[in-house]
Design an enzyme around this catalytic site. Structure first.
Site, mmCIF file in Angstrom:
data_model
loop_
_atom_site.group_PDB
_atom_site.id
_atom_site.type_symbol
_atom_site.label_atom_id
_atom_site.label_comp_id
_atom_site.label_asym_id
_atom_site.label_seq_id
_atom_site.Cartn_x
_atom_site.Cartn_y
_atom_site.Cartn_z
ATOM 1 N N GLY A 9 51.877 14.159 10.028
ATOM 2 C CA GLY A 9 50.484 14.435 10.412
ATOM 3 C C GLY A 9 49.506 13.911 9.375
ATOM 4 C CG ASP A 64 56.853 10.861 17.698
ATOM 5 O OD1 ASP A 64 55.898 10.215 18.160
ATOM 6 O OD2 ASP A 64 57.067 12.070 17.976
ATOM 7 C CB ALA A 88 51.088 20.155 15.379
ATOM 8 C CD GLN A 89 48.427 19.304 21.846
ATOM 9 O OE1 GLN A 89 47.349 19.025 21.274
ATOM 10 N NE2 GLN A 89 48.575 20.412 22.522
ATOM 11 C CB SER A 131 48.531 28.307 13.714
ATOM 12 O OG SER A 131 47.338 28.648 14.369
ATOM 13 C CD GLU A 133 45.656 30.197 19.435
ATOM 14 O OE1 GLU A 133 44.618 30.313 18.763
ATOM 15 O OE2 GLU A 133 45.682 30.380 20.670
ATOM 16 C CE1 TYR A 154 48.998 24.107 17.472
ATOM 17 C CE2 TYR A 154 47.953 26.270 17.405
ATOM 18 C CZ TYR A 154 48.349 25.106 16.769
ATOM 19 O OH TYR A 154 48.083 24.951 15.424
HETATM 20 P P1 NAP Z 1 45.072 17.343 13.595
HETATM 21 O O1 NAP Z 1 43.843 16.792 12.963
HETATM 22 O O2 NAP Z 1 45.144 17.511 15.064
HETATM 23 O O3 NAP Z 1 46.304 16.412 13.109
HETATM 24 C C1 NAP Z 1 47.572 16.508 13.728
HETATM 25 C C2 NAP Z 1 48.442 15.403 13.196
HETATM 26 O O4 NAP Z 1 49.724 15.422 13.870
HETATM 27 C C3 NAP Z 1 47.872 13.988 13.444
HETATM 28 O O5 NAP Z 1 48.171 13.187 12.318
HETATM 29 C C4 NAP Z 1 48.660 13.517 14.649
HETATM 30 O O6 NAP Z 1 48.717 12.121 14.785
HETATM 31 C C5 NAP Z 1 50.026 14.105 14.304
HETATM 32 N N1 NAP Z 1 50.943 14.138 15.435
HETATM 33 C C6 NAP Z 1 50.693 14.501 16.723
HETATM 34 N N2 NAP Z 1 51.803 14.357 17.466
HETATM 35 C C7 NAP Z 1 52.769 13.885 16.649
HETATM 36 C C8 NAP Z 1 54.137 13.512 16.843
HETATM 37 N N3 NAP Z 1 54.711 13.581 18.038
HETATM 38 N N4 NAP Z 1 54.853 13.080 15.767
HETATM 39 C C9 NAP Z 1 54.256 12.987 14.555
HETATM 40 N N5 NAP Z 1 52.971 13.305 14.307
HETATM 41 C C10 NAP Z 1 52.239 13.761 15.349
HETATM 42 O O7 NAP Z 1 45.437 18.763 12.951
HETATM 43 P P2 NAP Z 1 44.912 19.433 11.583
HETATM 44 O O8 NAP Z 1 43.688 20.198 11.881
HETATM 45 O O9 NAP Z 1 44.925 18.432 10.503
HETATM 46 O O10 NAP Z 1 46.052 20.525 11.335
HETATM 47 C C11 NAP Z 1 47.240 20.196 10.598
HETATM 48 C C12 NAP Z 1 48.358 21.156 11.008
HETATM 49 O O11 NAP Z 1 47.948 22.488 10.750
HETATM 50 C C13 NAP Z 1 48.741 21.121 12.491
HETATM 51 O O12 NAP Z 1 50.109 21.377 12.578
HETATM 52 C C14 NAP Z 1 47.959 22.271 13.091
HETATM 53 O O13 NAP Z 1 48.589 22.747 14.255
HETATM 54 C C15 NAP Z 1 48.008 23.265 11.945
HETATM 55 N N6 NAP Z 1 46.904 24.218 11.846
HETATM 56 C C16 NAP Z 1 45.608 23.760 11.867
HETATM 57 C C17 NAP Z 1 44.575 24.666 11.719
HETATM 58 C C18 NAP Z 1 43.128 24.214 11.711
HETATM 59 O O14 NAP Z 1 42.245 25.076 11.879
HETATM 60 N N7 NAP Z 1 42.849 22.919 11.478
HETATM 61 C C19 NAP Z 1 44.850 26.026 11.550
HETATM 62 C C20 NAP Z 1 46.188 26.440 11.515
HETATM 63 C C21 NAP Z 1 47.214 25.527 11.652
HETATM 64 P P3 NAP Z 1 47.492 11.302 15.479
HETATM 65 O O15 NAP Z 1 46.433 11.165 14.407
HETATM 66 O O16 NAP Z 1 48.124 10.025 15.860
HETATM 67 O O17 NAP Z 1 47.004 12.128 16.642
HETATM 68 O O1 G4F Z 2 37.894 24.996 18.102
HETATM 69 P P1 G4F Z 2 38.917 25.562 18.985
HETATM 70 O O2 G4F Z 2 39.503 24.653 20.016
HETATM 71 O O3 G4F Z 2 40.037 26.162 18.024
HETATM 72 P P2 G4F Z 2 41.216 27.222 18.274
HETATM 73 O O4 G4F Z 2 41.566 27.346 19.702
HETATM 74 O O5 G4F Z 2 40.845 28.472 17.557
HETATM 75 O O6 G4F Z 2 42.435 26.494 17.545
HETATM 76 C C1 G4F Z 2 42.272 25.914 16.257
HETATM 77 O O7 G4F Z 2 42.555 26.877 15.274
HETATM 78 C C2 G4F Z 2 43.915 27.340 15.248
HETATM 79 C C3 G4F Z 2 44.015 28.392 14.133
HETATM 80 O O8 G4F Z 2 43.691 29.651 14.656
HETATM 81 C C4 G4F Z 2 44.811 26.163 14.993
HETATM 82 F F1 G4F Z 2 46.103 26.577 14.876
HETATM 83 C C5 G4F Z 2 44.670 25.153 16.118
HETATM 84 O O9 G4F Z 2 45.486 24.019 15.844
HETATM 85 C C6 G4F Z 2 43.209 24.705 16.172
HETATM 86 O O10 G4F Z 2 42.923 23.991 14.992
HETATM 87 O O11 G4F Z 2 38.331 26.835 19.758
HETATM 88 C C7 G4F Z 2 37.753 27.912 19.033
HETATM 89 C C8 G4F Z 2 37.115 28.867 20.031
HETATM 90 C C9 G4F Z 2 38.070 29.289 21.167
HETATM 91 O O12 G4F Z 2 37.960 30.657 21.376
HETATM 92 C C10 G4F Z 2 37.548 28.538 22.386
HETATM 93 O O13 G4F Z 2 37.772 29.195 23.621
HETATM 94 O O14 G4F Z 2 36.021 28.210 20.673
HETATM 95 C C11 G4F Z 2 36.055 28.477 22.062
HETATM 96 N N1 G4F Z 2 35.341 27.401 22.771
HETATM 97 C C12 G4F Z 2 34.232 27.585 23.531
HETATM 98 N N2 G4F Z 2 33.848 26.430 24.069
HETATM 99 C C13 G4F Z 2 35.678 26.110 22.814
HETATM 100 C C14 G4F Z 2 34.742 25.485 23.635
HETATM 101 N N3 G4F Z 2 36.681 25.417 22.222
HETATM 102 C C15 G4F Z 2 36.742 24.073 22.450
HETATM 103 N N4 G4F Z 2 37.710 23.353 21.847
HETATM 104 N N5 G4F Z 2 35.841 23.430 23.263
HETATM 105 C C16 G4F Z 2 34.817 24.098 23.877
HETATM 106 O O15 G4F Z 2 34.025 23.498 24.606
#
Ligand code: NAP
Ligand code: G4F
Length: 337
Positions: A9, A64, A88-89, A131, A133, A154
């Site tokens: 990632g 991958d 991750a997706q 996460s 989540e 997820y």
């Molecule tokens: P992100 O911006 O969506 O990045 C996800 C990464 O995973 C990207 O580099 C993506 O590649 C890669 N990826 C997707 N499918 C893959 C596959 N099949 N094989 C290998 N790589 C793949 O996510 P992030 O916000 O940096 O978060 C990093 C990690 O923390 C994720 O696992 C996410 O679920 C977790 N997390 C995030 C948050 C948050 O608030 N940001 C909170 C808790 C946990 P591409 O660039 O090609 O799409």
């Molecule tokens: O920004 P969101 O899509 O983030 P969400 O669902 O909290 O997930 C993110 O945080 C997780 C950690 O808790 C990560 F694990 C996950 O990978 C990701 O980074 O949505 C935040 C909130 C939700 O309640 C959603 O229903 O915003 C609400 N929302 C309202 N309108 C929306 C929208 N979210 C999105 N994406 N788009 C909207 O138009």
């Protein structure tokens, strides 16, 4: 001694900040990039080192998380001291549309990586990007002892990755840890997550490029922190004597509506004149409230967040306003360098 890390990632928000952090500490960083029909390296282009450069400290590999054999081969070749599984997706709403794919990459992908570490016989420390989540319907505040009740494919996949990590620690004595990170954002946040969707729209509305913003549930409560600070917590988790799991959060709650108000007000705009509702952006089952208790990370990792939600919204609006201005001026440079 120079340490070596592998980041899955690496092209994502966190992967790019973690790469910068590890490079600044003198690591050699290897990144796993998945094949895409167009460039997917925008967030790391500024630290890219081409294959012709000698003595590279930042090296990219195509692989991958769905390909376990490629993971074993990569680990045997690199023999990293630390592995950060950030791939991750990661989009919750999309996981309802692609549940099996999400389960495969986000859930089983974590297990594939752990098993690849075991199969390759290397001695390495593993970070799993778990996460908040996973807490889903369990009411806040949430900490390391809070039971999981995921509300999305997820979230279910992340629970699988979490327990796989605990199991490899217990069964094989592996140094494997879960960082249970609450939402963290930045100017590099993906454009379809709600914070970036809002700050990008603010910038475009201010520039006269759009007038309306369609959103789903505005009542959801999240605990939003600043991504560069959160990748520092990841690194700290792999530097301890004993492996254990940590919550990383600010502890400060805000609704989507409050984030909207702050972001629009920072640009001198009234959100109510521009925001419309579209049920398309709601989830079949929602996570109502996530508010983290990161006291274990504060005590054992000496980690504390500094940027809270209101400053975060302003940082992101400023970056998006600058990006739109640069685009209108014909430049293509990123805004947060
Ligand atoms: P992100 O911006 O969506 O990045 C996800 C990464 O995973 C990207 O580099 C993506 O590649 C890669 N990826 C997707 N499918 C893959 C596959 N099949 N094989 C290998 N790589 C793949 O996510 P992030 O916000 O940096 O978060 C990093 C990690 O923390 C994720 O696992 C996410 O679920 C977790 N997390 C995030 C948050 C948050 O608030 N940001 C909170 C808790 C946990 P591409 O660039 O090609 O799409
Ligand atoms: O920004 P969101 O899509 O983030 P969400 O669902 O909290 O997930 C993110 O945080 C997780 C950690 O808790 C990560 F694990 C996950 O990978 C990701 O980074 O949505 C935040 C909130 C939700 O309640 C959603 O229903 O915003 C609400 N929302 C309202 N309108 C929306 C929208 N979210 C999105 N994406 N788009 C909207 O138009």
């Amino acid at each position: 001694m120079t340490k070596t890390a592998l980041i899955t990632g690496v092209t994502g928000q966190d992967g790019s900040y973690l790469s910068e952090l590890l490079l600044s500490k003198g690591y050699t960083v290897h990144g796993l990039v998945r094949r895409s029909s167009s460039f997917n390296t925008e967030r790391i282009d500024h630290i890219y080192q081409g294959p012709q450069e000698t003595g590279r400290s930042f090296v990219l590999h195509h692989a991958d998380l769905s390909d376990g054999v490629a993971l074993v081969n990569l680990l045997r070749e690199i023999r990293p001291d630390e592995v950060y599984n950030l791939g991750a997706q990661s989009h919750v709403r999309v996981s309802f549309d692609a549940p099996l794919y999400t389960g495969d990459v986000t859930g089983l992908g974590a297990l594939r990586l752990l098993e690849a570490v075991r199969a390759s016989g290397i001695d390495t420390r593993v970070y799993q990007a778990s996460s908040s989540e996973m807490f889903g319907a369990t009411p806040p505040p949430q900490n390391e002892k809070t039971p999981f009740h995921p509300r999305s494919p997820y979230g279910v996949a992340k629970v699988y990755g979490y327990w796989a990590t605990v199991n490899y620690r217990e069964a094989y004595g592996m140094y494997a840890v879960n960082g249970i990170l609450f939402n963290h954002e930045s100017p590099r946040r993906g454009e379809t997550f709600v914070t970036r969707k809002i700050t990008r729209a603010v910038a475009r509305i201010k520039a006269g490029l759009q007038s309306e913003l369609y959103l789903g549930n505005l009542d959801a409560v999240r605990d939003w922190g600043y991504a560069p600070e959160y990748v520092d917590a990841m690194w700290r988790m792999l530097q301890q004597d004993e492996p254990t799991d940590y919550v990383v959060a600010t502890g400060v709650p805000a609704t989507v509506r409050q984030f909207l108000e702050t972001a629009f007000a920072h640009a001198g705009l009234d959100w109510q004149e521009h925001v419309r509702h579209d049920a398309k952006y709601e989830r079949p089952s929602e996570v109502d409230a996530l508010i983290g208790d990161a006291s274990k990370a504060a005590e054992l990792l000496d980690w504390k967040p500094e940027v809270m939600v209101e400053d975060l919204a302003r940082i992101m609006v400023d970056a998006d306003v600058k990006q739109v201005e640069d685009q209108l001026a014909g430049a293509t440079v990123r805004v947060d360098r």
